[in-house]
Design an enzyme around this catalytic site. Structure first.
Site, PDB file in Angstrom:
ATOM      1  N   HIS A 153      15.364 -19.904  44.502  1.00 12.14           N
ATOM      2  CA  HIS A 153      14.564 -20.932  44.286  1.00 12.14           C
ATOM      3  C   HIS A 153      15.639 -23.149  44.224  1.00 12.14           C
ATOM      4  O   HIS A 153      17.556 -21.840  44.260  1.00 12.14           O
ATOM      5  CB  HIS A 153      14.428 -21.114  43.027  1.00 12.14           C
ATOM      6  CG  HIS A 153      13.104 -20.539  42.560  1.00 12.14           C
ATOM      7  ND1 HIS A 153      13.112 -18.951  42.419  1.00 12.14           N
ATOM      8  CD2 HIS A 153      11.715 -20.485  42.274  1.00 12.14           C
ATOM      9  CE1 HIS A 153      11.552 -18.479  42.387  1.00 12.14           C
ATOM     10  NE2 HIS A 153      10.821 -19.406  42.551  1.00 12.14           N
ATOM     11  N   LYS A 157      15.332 -25.654  39.244  1.00  6.06           N
ATOM     12  CA  LYS A 157      14.676 -24.918  38.298  1.00  6.06           C
ATOM     13  C   LYS A 157      15.025 -24.727  36.806  1.00  6.06           C
ATOM     14  O   LYS A 157      15.971 -24.205  36.957  1.00  6.06           O
ATOM     15  CB  LYS A 157      13.750 -23.224  39.094  1.00  6.06           C
ATOM     16  CG  LYS A 157      12.984 -22.857  38.122  1.00  6.06           C
ATOM     17  CD  LYS A 157      12.938 -21.779  39.666  1.00  6.06           C
ATOM     18  CE  LYS A 157      11.682 -20.552  38.247  1.00  6.06           C
ATOM     19  NZ  LYS A 157      10.336 -21.231  38.007  1.00  6.06           N
TER      20      LYS A 157
HETATM   21  N1  LIG Z   1       2.652 -21.720  39.072  1.00  7.70           N
HETATM   22  C1  LIG Z   1       3.235 -22.163  40.066  1.00  7.70           C
HETATM   23  O1  LIG Z   1       2.293 -22.174  41.590  1.00  7.70           O
HETATM   24  C2  LIG Z   1       4.178 -23.101  39.198  1.00  7.70           C
HETATM   25  C3  LIG Z   1       4.828 -23.185  38.838  1.00  7.70           C
HETATM   26  N2  LIG Z   1       5.952 -24.100  38.820  1.00  7.70           N
HETATM   27  C4  LIG Z   1       6.959 -23.724  37.171  1.00  7.70           C
HETATM   28  O2  LIG Z   1       5.825 -25.427  36.812  1.00  7.70           O
HETATM   29  C5  LIG Z   1       7.380 -25.664  35.821  1.00  7.70           C
HETATM   30  C6  LIG Z   1       7.532 -27.180  36.506  1.00  7.70           C
HETATM   31  O3  LIG Z   1       7.795 -27.036  37.270  1.00  7.70           O
HETATM   32  P1  LIG Z   1       8.646 -28.176  38.544  1.00  7.70           P
HETATM   33  O4  LIG Z   1       7.777 -29.418  39.058  1.00  7.70           O
HETATM   34  O5  LIG Z   1       9.529 -27.648  38.779  1.00  7.70           O
HETATM   35  O6  LIG Z   1       9.566 -29.323  36.624  1.00  7.70           O
HETATM   36  P2  LIG Z   1       9.860 -30.826  37.350  1.00  7.70           P
HETATM   37  O7  LIG Z   1      11.031 -30.682  35.412  1.00  7.70           O
HETATM   38  O8  LIG Z   1      10.552 -31.328  38.182  1.00  7.70           O
HETATM   39  O9  LIG Z   1       8.653 -31.368  36.441  1.00  7.70           O
HETATM   40  C7  LIG Z   1       8.331 -31.144  34.748  1.00  7.70           C
HETATM   41  C8  LIG Z   1       7.410 -32.183  33.802  1.00  7.70           C
HETATM   42  O10 LIG Z   1       7.280 -32.013  32.614  1.00  7.70           O
HETATM   43  C9  LIG Z   1       7.460 -33.311  31.873  1.00  7.70           C
HETATM   44  N3  LIG Z   1       7.170 -33.017  30.752  1.00  7.70           N
HETATM   45  C10 LIG Z   1       8.287 -31.994  29.988  1.00  7.70           C
HETATM   46  N4  LIG Z   1       7.337 -31.768  28.708  1.00  7.70           N
HETATM   47  C11 LIG Z   1       6.192 -32.380  29.111  1.00  7.70           C
HETATM   48  C12 LIG Z   1       5.051 -32.561  27.730  1.00  7.70           C
HETATM   49  N5  LIG Z   1       4.707 -32.172  26.690  1.00  7.70           N
HETATM   50  N6  LIG Z   1       3.677 -33.615  27.652  1.00  7.70           N
HETATM   51  C13 LIG Z   1       3.637 -33.623  29.777  1.00  7.70           C
HETATM   52  N7  LIG Z   1       5.379 -34.147  30.036  1.00  7.70           N
HETATM   53  C14 LIG Z   1       5.777 -33.560  30.099  1.00  7.70           C
HETATM   54  C15 LIG Z   1       9.588 -33.806  32.691  1.00  7.70           C
HETATM   55  O11 LIG Z   1       9.352 -34.992  31.910  1.00  7.70           O
HETATM   56  C16 LIG Z   1       8.350 -33.680  33.768  1.00  7.70           C
HETATM   57  O12 LIG Z   1       8.644 -34.859  34.480  1.00  7.70           O
HETATM   58  C17 LIG Z   1       7.982 -24.683  35.528  1.00  7.70           C
HETATM   59  O13 LIG Z   1       7.716 -23.675  34.879  1.00  7.70           O
HETATM   60  C18 LIG Z   1       7.752 -24.512  37.120  1.00  7.70           C
HETATM   61  O14 LIG Z   1       8.372 -23.146  36.450  1.00  7.70           O
HETATM   62  C19 LIG Z   1       6.494 -24.933  39.579  1.00  7.70           C
HETATM   63  C20 LIG Z   1       5.879 -23.933  40.549  1.00  7.70           C
HETATM   64  C21 LIG Z   1       4.449 -23.804  41.267  1.00  7.70           C
HETATM   65  O1  LIG Z   2      10.416 -23.414  39.265  1.00  6.79           O
HETATM   66  C1  LIG Z   2       9.883 -23.120  40.197  1.00  6.79           C
HETATM   67  O2  LIG Z   2       9.630 -23.938  41.829  1.00  6.79           O
HETATM   68  C2  LIG Z   2       8.827 -22.085  40.888  1.00  6.79           C
HETATM   69  N1  LIG Z   2       8.087 -22.188  39.176  1.00  6.79           N
HETATM   70  C3  LIG Z   2       7.078 -20.675  39.824  1.00  6.79           C
HETATM   71  C4  LIG Z   2       7.433 -18.979  38.653  1.00  6.79           C
HETATM   72  O3  LIG Z   2       8.807 -19.485  38.172  1.00  6.79           O
HETATM   73  O4  LIG Z   2       7.682 -18.191  39.236  1.00  6.79           O
HETATM   74  C5  LIG Z   2       6.343 -20.471  40.950  1.00  6.79           C
HETATM   75  C6  LIG Z   2       7.122 -20.580  42.073  1.00  6.79           C
HETATM   76  O5  LIG Z   2       8.542 -19.558  42.026  1.00  6.79           O
HETATM   77  C7  LIG Z   2       7.995 -22.020  41.870  1.00  6.79           C
END
Ligand SMILES: NC(=O)C1=CN([C@@H]2O[C@H](COP(=O)(O)OP(=O)(O)OC[C@H]3O[C@@H](n4cnc5c(N)ncnc54)[C@H](O)[C@@H]3O)[C@@H](O)[C@H]2O)C=CC1
Ligand SMILES: O=C(O)C1=N[C@H](C(=O)O)C[C@H](O)C1
Length: 269
Positions: A153, A157
């Protein structure tokens, strides 16, 4: 999506004779995923982006704006409070944030008990290819004595291993248990000269996490038997890859009460 992601936007209005738009709020709206989700919801013809909330914004904005579905891409340490809030406010949730174990899932199921019409859908990965990879890995797991997972990643992350890798490992381990396949012969760590050299142990499956500039989200499942290996690999080169799954979940969660984990059932898998 041109508006800066902060507070409440307009309430949705459906053109006469058409199905009402789904009012959607986004939590984590300024994050990498949240920004992309706001853009996708804004572009979807059957949805209206009514609230964009990040960490310093007022969480009640999503309720005040009339959101029927909230999409959460925040952080593992915030997500449980957000889900609790949405359930209390009778708002369906689509959650992509990682960090869910059995205990957290059981807690959410308990919160949902008094709300039989409400849905919470939690998916560690909304990418169709990633979901298929997990399914293929489950299918193949029983035929190979060795299995290891490498997830790769972007360096920003927050968690390791990825939610997807952890879920893949658990699904593979369960498939092997069901088929009576013993633990991988090379899974022992007793002779490691440096701790961690063999990765994390998730139910007997070694999981290795790489963080590298230039990457987005990638996973390999490696399987081995005498004289052969099978490598399953999925690559998300762009966060747009998660959006069809997220939008599908937004459309479906309102008709799927209770807790749903993964989008497999939505895809007919
Ligand atoms: N299920 C999926 O397909 C995917 C899941 N993810 C997951 O999504 C999550 C976020 O990933 P990213 O966007 O890369 O992180 P990021 O750090 O870029 O964004 C997270 C955002 O949430 C905000 N935040 C934190 N606490 C908050 C709250 N209580 N209320 C509102 N906003 C809040 C932060 O200020 C930040 O802007 C991670 O856990 C990641 O692993 C990421 C990509 C795909
Ligand atoms: O943080 C990410 O970027 C992603 N988070 C998810 C995970 O932890 O599996 C999904 C994807 O891999 C991207």
């Amino acid at each position: 999506m041109s508006t800066p992601p902060t507070a409440t936007v307009s309430a949705p209005e459906a053109p006469a004779g058409e199905a009402p738009l789904i009012p959607v709020g986004v939590l984590g709206a300024r994050g990498r995923m949240g920004t992309e989700v706001c853009r996708a919801v804004d572009a979807a013809e059957d949805m209206e982006l009514v609230a964009m909330v990040d960490e310093r914004d007022w969480l009640f904005n999503v309720a005040d704006a009339g959101a029927q579905v909230v999409v959460d891409f925040t952080r593992p340490d915030s997500v449980m409070d957000n889900i609790r809030f949405c359930i209390d406010q009778n708002i369906h949730c689509v959650v992509g944030t990682t960090g869910f174990d059995d205990e957290r899932l059981a807690t959410i199921a308990q919160w949902l008990e008094p709300k039989p019409d409400l849905g919470v859908l939690i998916a560690p990965n909304f990418g169709i290819g990633a979901v298929l990879l997990m399914r293929f890995a489950q299918e193949a797991a029983r035929f190979f004595p060795s299995v290891e997972i490498v997830e790769l990643h972007h360096p920003g992350k927050v968690d390791a291993p990825s939610g997807t890798a952890a879920r893949t490992a658990r699904l593979v381990a369960a498939a092997r248990r069901t088929a009576g396949v013993p633990a991988a012969p090379d899974a022992t760590r007793e002779s490691d000269s440096l701790p961690g050299a063999r990765g994390a142990d998730v139910e007997g499956v070694p999981v290795h996490a790489v963080r590298l500039a230039g990457l987005v989200a990638h996973q390999e499942v490696l399987m081995g038997a005498a004289g052969e290996t099978l490598t399953l690999r999925h690559d998300s080169y762009d966060r747009a890859s998660f959006m069809p799954g997220v939008l599908l979940a937004v459309r479906e969660v309102r008709t799927r009460p209770g807790l749903t984990v993964g989008i497999e059932s939505l895809l007919g898998l």
